[in-house]
Design a protein around this motif. Structure first.
Motif, PDB file in Angstrom:
ATOM      1  N   LYS A  12       1.004  -1.302  -0.106  1.00 17.74           N
ATOM      2  CA  LYS A  12       0.045   0.482  -0.684  1.00 17.74           C
ATOM      3  C   LYS A  12       0.686   1.309  -0.416  1.00 17.74           C
ATOM      4  O   LYS A  12       0.778   2.261  -0.670  1.00 17.74           O
ATOM      5  N   LEU A  66       2.696   1.416  -3.471  1.00 16.91           N
ATOM      6  CA  LEU A  66       1.193   1.918  -4.165  1.00 16.91           C
ATOM      7  C   LEU A  66       1.169   3.157  -4.252  1.00 16.91           C
ATOM      8  O   LEU A  66       1.094   4.019  -4.972  1.00 16.91           O
ATOM      9  N   GLN A 122       2.503   5.916  -7.280  1.00 15.99           N
ATOM     10  CA  GLN A 122       0.941   6.663  -8.224  1.00 15.99           C
ATOM     11  C   GLN A 122       1.232   8.432  -8.531  1.00 15.99           C
ATOM     12  O   GLN A 122       0.847   8.737  -9.833  1.00 15.99           O
ATOM     13  N   SER A 140      -4.073  -1.233  -7.534  1.00 15.90           N
ATOM     14  CA  SER A 140      -4.492  -1.371  -6.491  1.00 15.90           C
ATOM     15  C   SER A 140      -5.372  -2.126  -6.326  1.00 15.90           C
ATOM     16  O   SER A 140      -5.970  -2.945  -4.890  1.00 15.90           O
TER      17      SER A 140
END
Length: 87
Positions: free
Chosen positions: A48, A51, A55, A80
């Protein structure tokens, strides 16, 4: 081979832009690889975090013309979904 001064300058500019684009593309791939590795390890918290770091880098690639916006959106969506499935 470029003969006119303008064509020579364009060739130099293209070389510089290619180097910058290559560095950006490499940086994006590195961020994506970190997410993939965290997913492979089964660590949802790390995935997480990776990610969330990846992004903005991908979106920056879109604004700089390295990636198409739909390509970036598709990759983010799939990543995701995989991170979410770890939980």
């Amino acid at each position: 081979m470029a003969n006119s001064p303008q064509a020579k300058k364009r060739a130099r500019q293209n070389e510089r832009r290619a180097a910058v684009n290559q560095a950006r593309r490499s940086r994006i791939r590195t961020y994506l690889r970190k997410v993939e590795e965290a997913i492979a390890a089964g660590d949802q918290a790390a995935a997480k975090a990776a990610l969330q770091a990846a992004q903005p880098e991908m979106m920056r690639g879109v604004t700089k013309g390295i990636l198409h916006k739909n390509t970036a959106a598709r990759k983010m969506s799939r990543l995701s979904a995989r991170v979410k499935a770890l939980g």
